[in-house]
Design a protein around this motif. Sequence first.
Motif, PDB file in Angstrom:
ATOM      1  N   ARG A  26      78.298  68.351 115.975  1.00 48.55           N
ATOM      2  CA  ARG A  26      78.252  69.819 116.060  1.00 48.55           C
ATOM      3  C   ARG A  26      76.860  70.305 116.433  1.00 48.55           C
ATOM      4  O   ARG A  26      76.697  71.182 117.273  1.00 48.55           O
ATOM      5  N   LEU A  27      75.846  69.757 115.772  1.00 44.00           N
ATOM      6  CA  LEU A  27      74.480  70.202 116.044  1.00 44.00           C
ATOM      7  C   LEU A  27      74.020  69.788 117.439  1.00 44.00           C
ATOM      8  O   LEU A  27      73.320  70.549 118.122  1.00 44.00           O
ATOM      9  N   THR A  28      74.445  68.626 117.892  1.00 48.40           N
ATOM     10  CA  THR A  28      74.123  68.191 119.256  1.00 48.40           C
ATOM     11  C   THR A  28      74.730  69.159 120.265  1.00 48.40           C
ATOM     12  O   THR A  28      74.073  69.578 121.217  1.00 48.40           O
ATOM     13  N   GLU A  29      75.980  69.557 120.040  1.00 45.62           N
ATOM     14  CA  GLU A  29      76.649  70.524 120.912  1.00 45.62           C
ATOM     15  C   GLU A  29      75.912  71.856 120.936  1.00 45.62           C
ATOM     16  O   GLU A  29      75.925  72.565 121.938  1.00 45.62           O
ATOM     17  N   ARG A  30      75.259  72.200 119.817  1.00 40.98           N
ATOM     18  CA  ARG A  30      74.523  73.466 119.726  1.00 40.98           C
ATOM     19  C   ARG A  30      73.104  73.355 120.279  1.00 40.98           C
ATOM     20  O   ARG A  30      72.342  74.310 120.213  1.00 40.98           O
ATOM     21  N   GLY A  31      72.733  72.193 120.815  1.00 41.24           N
ATOM     22  CA  GLY A  31      71.437  72.044 121.455  1.00 41.24           C
ATOM     23  C   GLY A  31      70.341  71.446 120.593  1.00 41.24           C
ATOM     24  O   GLY A  31      69.182  71.389 121.004  1.00 41.24           O
ATOM     25  N   PHE A  32      70.689  70.981 119.414  1.00 44.51           N
ATOM     26  CA  PHE A  32      69.708  70.327 118.556  1.00 44.51           C
ATOM     27  C   PHE A  32      69.501  68.885 119.005  1.00 44.51           C
ATOM     28  O   PHE A  32      70.454  68.214 119.414  1.00 44.51           O
ATOM     29  N   ALA A  33      68.282  68.408 118.908  1.00 48.11           N
ATOM     30  CA  ALA A  33      68.004  66.975 119.008  1.00 48.11           C
ATOM     31  C   ALA A  33      68.234  66.438 117.597  1.00 48.11           C
ATOM     32  O   ALA A  33      67.533  66.836 116.664  1.00 48.11           O
ATOM     33  N   VAL A  34      69.222  65.576 117.429  1.00 43.72           N
ATOM     34  CA  VAL A  34      69.641  65.157 116.096  1.00 43.72           C
ATOM     35  C   VAL A  34      69.319  63.692 115.841  1.00 43.72           C
ATOM     36  O   VAL A  34      69.610  62.828 116.672  1.00 43.72           O
ATOM     37  N   GLU A  35      68.739  63.435 114.692  1.00 48.52           N
ATOM     38  CA  GLU A  35      68.522  62.075 114.211  1.00 48.52           C
ATOM     39  C   GLU A  35      69.345  61.904 112.943  1.00 48.52           C
ATOM     40  O   GLU A  35      69.414  62.811 112.114  1.00 48.52           O
ATOM     41  N   ALA A  36      69.946  60.747 112.804  1.00 48.84           N
ATOM     42  CA  ALA A  36      70.675  60.403 111.588  1.00 48.84           C
ATOM     43  C   ALA A  36      70.330  58.948 111.263  1.00 48.84           C
ATOM     44  O   ALA A  36      71.096  58.033 111.543  1.00 48.84           O
ATOM     45  N   PRO A  37      69.160  58.743 110.694  1.00 51.65           N
ATOM     46  CA  PRO A  37      68.686  57.379 110.455  1.00 51.65           C
ATOM     47  C   PRO A  37      69.465  56.670 109.356  1.00 51.65           C
ATOM     48  O   PRO A  37      70.048  57.308 108.478  1.00 51.65           O
ATOM     49  N   HIS A  38      69.450  55.352 109.439  1.00 51.31           N
ATOM     50  CA  HIS A  38      70.037  54.537 108.375  1.00 51.31           C
ATOM     51  C   HIS A  38      68.895  53.967 107.553  1.00 51.31           C
ATOM     52  O   HIS A  38      68.041  53.249 108.075  1.00 51.31           O
ATOM     53  N   TYR A  39      68.888  54.303 106.278  1.00 52.98           N
ATOM     54  CA  TYR A  39      67.854  53.823 105.360  1.00 52.98           C
ATOM     55  C   TYR A  39      68.507  53.070 104.202  1.00 52.98           C
ATOM     56  O   TYR A  39      68.775  53.651 103.152  1.00 52.98           O
ATOM     57  N   PRO A  40      68.773  51.770 104.368  1.00 53.83           N
ATOM     58  CA  PRO A  40      69.375  50.994 103.278  1.00 53.83           C
ATOM     59  C   PRO A  40      68.504  50.968 102.017  1.00 53.83           C
ATOM     60  O   PRO A  40      69.022  50.777 100.925  1.00 53.83           O
ATOM     61  N   GLY A  41      67.205  51.189 102.164  1.00 54.99           N
ATOM     62  CA  GLY A  41      66.302  51.189 101.004  1.00 54.99           C
ATOM     63  C   GLY A  41      66.294  52.479 100.222  1.00 54.99           C
ATOM     64  O   GLY A  41      65.641  52.565  99.174  1.00 54.99           O
ATOM     65  N   LEU A  42      67.039  53.489 100.693  1.00 54.09           N
ATOM     66  CA  LEU A  42      67.093  54.767  99.998  1.00 54.09           C
ATOM     67  C   LEU A  42      67.647  54.593  98.590  1.00 54.09           C
ATOM     68  O   LEU A  42      68.740  54.058  98.401  1.00 54.09           O
ATOM     69  N   ASN A  43      66.880  55.016  97.629  1.00 53.07           N
ATOM     70  CA  ASN A  43      67.234  54.949  96.210  1.00 53.07           C
ATOM     71  C   ASN A  43      67.349  53.511  95.703  1.00 53.07           C
ATOM     72  O   ASN A  43      67.934  53.256  94.657  1.00 53.07           O
ATOM     73  N   VAL A  44      66.780  52.573  96.462  1.00 56.70           N
ATOM     74  CA  VAL A  44      66.658  51.178  96.038  1.00 56.70           C
ATOM     75  C   VAL A  44      65.176  50.889  95.843  1.00 56.70           C
ATOM     76  O   VAL A  44      64.757  50.391  94.803  1.00 56.70           O
ATOM     77  N   GLU A  45      64.387  51.230  96.861  1.00 58.27           N
ATOM     78  CA  GLU A  45      62.935  51.076  96.776  1.00 58.27           C
ATOM     79  C   GLU A  45      62.346  52.285  96.052  1.00 58.27           C
ATOM     80  O   GLU A  45      62.852  53.405  96.199  1.00 58.27           O
ATOM     81  N   PRO A  46      61.268  52.093  95.291  1.00 57.38           N
ATOM     82  CA  PRO A  46      60.613  53.234  94.649  1.00 57.38           C
ATOM     83  C   PRO A  46      60.137  54.239  95.698  1.00 57.38           C
ATOM     84  O   PRO A  46      59.664  53.852  96.774  1.00 57.38           O
ATOM     85  N   ILE A  47      60.259  55.519  95.390  1.00 59.49           N
ATOM     86  CA  ILE A  47      59.931  56.569  96.349  1.00 59.49           C
ATOM     87  C   ILE A  47      58.502  56.443  96.869  1.00 59.49           C
ATOM     88  O   ILE A  47      58.243  56.705  98.040  1.00 59.49           O
ATOM     89  N   ASP A  48      57.563  56.029  96.039  1.00 64.57           N
ATOM     90  CA  ASP A  48      56.168  55.906  96.491  1.00 64.57           C
ATOM     91  C   ASP A  48      56.025  54.878  97.608  1.00 64.57           C
ATOM     92  O   ASP A  48      55.175  55.026  98.478  1.00 64.57           O
ATOM     93  N   ALA A  49      56.840  53.839  97.596  1.00 61.39           N
ATOM     94  CA  ALA A  49      56.811  52.821  98.645  1.00 61.39           C
ATOM     95  C   ALA A  49      57.687  53.220  99.838  1.00 61.39           C
ATOM     96  O   ALA A  49      57.387  52.893 100.981  1.00 61.39           O
ATOM     97  N   PHE A  50      58.765  53.928  99.574  1.00 59.64           N
ATOM     98  CA  PHE A  50      59.757  54.265 100.591  1.00 59.64           C
ATOM     99  C   PHE A  50      59.340  55.462 101.447  1.00 59.64           C
ATOM    100  O   PHE A  50      59.544  55.479 102.660  1.00 59.64           O
ATOM    101  N   LEU A  51      58.742  56.469 100.824  1.00 59.43           N
ATOM    102  CA  LEU A  51      58.432  57.718 101.511  1.00 59.43           C
ATOM    103  C   LEU A  51      57.519  57.547 102.724  1.00 59.43           C
ATOM    104  O   LEU A  51      57.777  58.168 103.768  1.00 59.43           O
TER     105      LEU A  51
END
Length: 174
Positions: A26-51
């Motif tokens: 939907r956002l691409t159709e509306r002209g947005f450049a869209v990223e949807a990254p895959h982060y397997p470390g999300l909520n696995v690695e501590p935020i200080d290391a992940f961020l």
Amino acid sequence: MNRSAIIFHGTGANPDVCWLPWLRERLTERGFAVEAPHYPGLNVEPIDAFLPEVLANHTFDDGTVLVGHSGGAALLLALLQHLDVTVAQAILVAGYATEPNDSEEPVLQRDYDWAAIKEHVRDLVFINSPADPYGCDDRQGRAMFDRLGGTLIIRNGGHYDDLDSFELLDRLID
């Protein structure tokens, strides 16, 4: 102004679950450049290391819209706190700022600089349900809203992870 959006999936998920692909399209159709990254470390690695990885992987500016679901919404709080620019909008779907249940939550920071978070986003929206089975409920939304302002939407919908589309999000994004 460049219009871009970054959509962050939740804990243990990926960019191709529930309404995320639909919103990306939907956002691409509306002209947005869209990223949807895959982060397997999300909520696995501590935020200080992940961020730092997340900050390094994306460009943020005044035309950026951030959308996060569940653990991805919790990530947005840390992200906003540590940005050096103000983004256009952040929408936290089933977000939380404190442990919502008895699971470990490495995505959460010990403390938040609420003033810095607020300073780095022009429009902030929280969408939470009173019946969220994981505890990412309306009380979590209210606690964030009370600290940050913005818009709080309480809407029945559980964890919003069983929807193939999410028309409300499309309408909310400027």
